[in-house]
Each structure stands twice: as structure tokens, then as C-alpha cells.
Enzyme design. Structure first.
Site, PDB file in Angstrom:
ATOM      1  N   GLU A 115      37.773  41.046  46.115  1.00  0.00           N
ATOM      2  CA  GLU A 115      37.113  39.748  46.092  1.00  0.00           C
ATOM      3  C   GLU A 115      36.455  39.421  47.439  1.00  0.00           C
ATOM      4  OE1 GLU A 115      38.178  35.272  44.337  1.00  0.00           O
ATOM      5  OE2 GLU A 115      39.742  36.787  44.541  1.00  0.00           O
ATOM      6  N   GLU A 253      42.005  41.549  37.162  1.00  0.00           N
ATOM      7  CA  GLU A 253      42.895  40.376  37.118  1.00  0.00           C
ATOM      8  C   GLU A 253      42.435  39.434  36.019  1.00  0.00           C
ATOM      9  OE1 GLU A 253      43.597  37.885  40.484  1.00  0.00           O
ATOM     10  OE2 GLU A 253      43.856  39.563  41.863  1.00  0.00           O
TER      11      GLU A 253
END
Length: 345
Positions: A115, A253
Site C-alpha cells: 500500500e 486483503e
């Protein structure tokens, strides 16, 4: 058994196996009440969880994974990434955390950058570090087994609805395009974080709860029955626009909290996980018929996570290892039921 039924059985059996292998669980450790690493890996095995996402190399966890055959998605610690732009450092890292445990540990992905935003201080280092890790893996003759992706989130995509309009933001496009070229050249996927829960809480007027939980009846005017598919397909549309129409996305995720904020409850989380596990064996409208490799977040509630209260309630299991929800991690059951129905009819 008829000559028609046998090939059909083989196809469906293959589908069942692929679907069963498509579910993994993220192993976060930001808690002061969690079981030992060996107990955790035993819990993965006893529940038939086929993949684990580890957020930094932890040798106790890697040791516990020996002989388990659990597929491992291992992140490079973010603060380590700049050092991996040096070839020797990348080779040392791979030798220490990968080669020394292989083949007893079933590494699948080494993730460089979790991320990372194009404006982050780390962004400049991501691609060179990926290249050096790939080179070290190839030198160890593991390139056929292990791929080197990076993980992004949906915030790098603009115009995400309708999904076909999805495109990377101007900042993200320059950052992601050379990375995508590297992934394509090395047969690696792009990893993405897909959280319908956040989309629902941030835009409840446009995203009904049923649309987020896979319980909406029928599709909307764009042909979508759930926001998970819409988010994923907006990323696929963005990849198409930068010349990567065949690149695979792995959902590294996704999850739904059991408390702490709007829409967060045991009931809603149970519904989300059950429906998701069943859903990902089938693909999206843009990429139908292909199981979506998916990692649920997370194994346990993490009582030391910072931020709003709900971030501490994503666990699938309680700290005493008891299951929080009555879910099965093997999504092949419904396929096997269909096989039995075919031959009993």
C-alpha cells in the site's frame, strides 16, 4: 457413469480444487494476547486454510511453517525496502528469509511494498527493490515457484464507477506503469486491497448494505450484484488503460469488522465472509470463470492496532483460538454438492 459425465466430473473436480486453494488469511500480530506462532500455524492447518499473508519476515513463524505446505505471501518490511536497491543486500535478504527455509516452506509471493502511495518517501525504491529481489530469486533457481509483486489499494484508481471507467490517477499512473511492465514480464500478479466495508461506510447513500454483503437480489444497471466485483473490475479497467489487459489481480486483503463502527457486527461479518468465500471461485463480470485468489483479513482481532475502534475487530478467530464465525474456508463444498447432484439425478 456416462461418457459425458466423466469429463464433466473432471472439470468440476478441477474447479473445486482451484476454489479451495483460492482462500488465504492474513496473519497480523498487533496484539498482546495472541497464541504462539506454532499454535497459529497449527490453527491454519486444522481449519484447512491454504494460504498465509505475513507482513514482515518473522523467523519464528517461518520455522513453524516448515512442512505445512501452506502457501506463503511474505511482505518485505517497508523500512527495509531502500536497502534492497543494492544487489548484495537483496541477495542477502533472499538467502536469509527465503532460501534458508526453502523447500520446507512453500513461498509463493515476496511482496515489495504494501500500500505504498506514489507520493510516499518509499515509492522511488519499489521497482529497483523488486528487480533485485527477482534477480536474487532467479539466482537461487526459485523463479518458477516465487513471484515478486507489490500491493496497492483502490485509492490509486479514479472514476471507479461505473467500473469500466476506472483509471489510475495521474500520480499513480506514472508510478504503477513501469511496475506493471515488470510484473507482466515476470508472470507475476498485481496485489490489491479490496474492502467493500469502507466503500459502504463512506457512501451509504449509493452503496446499500446488501450490495456490500453479496445479498442484493439481481444486478444493478451496470450488471453488478456486489461492490467487491465492481471495485475489482475498476482496477482491471485501469490496468487495461495502461496496456496490461491480461495482468491478474490477487486480493491480498479483504474483510469486515465485527464491531466498533457502522455496519460492523458479527452477523454482517459472518454474511460477508461466507458469501465472499463462495463468490471468489467464480470471477467478476470483466474476468468471469477465473477463481479470485483472496486473502481474508485477519486471523485475529488485534487489540494494539492504532486508529478507530473498528480496526481492532477484523479477526476471524478469538485470542483463545475459538472461531468467531461459523464459516468454512474451503469454498469447494458447493461445487462438490453440484457434482453429487449431477450423478444422483
Amino acid at each position: 457413469m456416462s461418457s459425458i459425465a466423466l469429463p464433466l466430473l473432471l472439470v468440476l473436480s478441477s474447479t473445486a480444487f482451484t476454489a479451495a486453494k483460492s482462500i488465504g488469511v492474513c496473519y497480523g500480530v498487533n496484539g498482546d494476547n495472541l497464541p504462539s506462532k506454532q499454535e497459529v500455524i497449527n490453527l491454519y492447518k486444522s481449519n484447512g486454510i491454504g494460504g498465509i499473508h505475513i507482513y514482515s519476515p518473522d523467523e519464528e513463524t517461518l520455522q513453524a511453517l516448515r512442512g505445512s505446505n501452506i502457501e506463503v505471501l511474505l511482505d518485505v518490511a517497508t523500512d527495509t525496502i531502500p536497502s534492497l536497491t543494492h544487489t548484495a543486500s537483496a541477495k542477502d535478504w533472499v538467502n536469509k528469509f527465503v532460501v534458508s527455509y526453502s523447500p520446507d516452506v512453500n513461498f509463493k509471493y515476496i511482496v515489495v511494498g504494501n500500500e505504498i502511495s506514489p507520493t510516499d518517501q518509499w515509492a522511488l525504491y519499489i521497482l529497483p527493490a523488486m528487480q533485485n529481489i527477482q534477480q536474487a530469486i532467479s539466482a537461487a533457481n526459485l523463479e518458477g515457484q516465487i513471484k515478486v509483486p507489490t500491493a496497492i489499494d483502490i485509492s490509486l484508481v479514479k472514476n471507479s464507477y461505473p467500473p469500466g471507467n476506472g483509471a489510475f490517477t495521474d500520480d499513480a499512473s506514472g508510478f504503477i506503469k513501469p511496475i506493471v511492465t515488470f510484473l507482466s514480464n515476470n508472470g507475476a500478479p498485481l496485489l490489491a486491497k479490496i474492502y467493500p466495508y469502507f466503500s459502504y461506510t463512506e457512501n451509504q447513500q449509493s452503496i446499500p448494505l446488501a450490495y456490500a454483503l453479496f445479498t442484493q437480489q439481481g444486478t444493478n444497471d451496470m450488471g453488478y450484484q456486489n461492490v467487491f466485483d465492481a471495485m475489482l473490475d475498476s482496477m482491471y479497467a485501469a490496468l487495461e488503460k495502461i496496456g496490461a489487459p491480461t495482468l491478474q489481480i490477487v486480493v491480498s486483503e479483504t474483510g469486515w469488522p465485527s464491531g466498533g463502527y457502522q455496519g460492523a457486527s458479527v452477523g454482517n461479518a459472518t454474511t460477508y465472509y461466507k458469501n465472499l468465500i463462495n463468490h471468489v471461485k467464480g470471477g467478476t463480470p470483466k474476468r468471469p470463470f477465473a477463481p479470485i485468489e483472496t486473502y481474508l483479513s485477519a486471523m485475529f482481532d488485534e487489540n494494539m492496532e492504532s486508529g478507530m475502534e473498528f480496526v481492532r475487530h477484523f479477526g476471524l478467530f478469538n485470542a483463545d483460538k475459538s472461531p468467531k464465525y461459523g464459516i468454512s474456508f474451503n469454498s469447494s463444498h458447493s461445487v462438490e454438492q453440484r457434482i453429487m447432484c449431477i450423478f444422483s439425478s
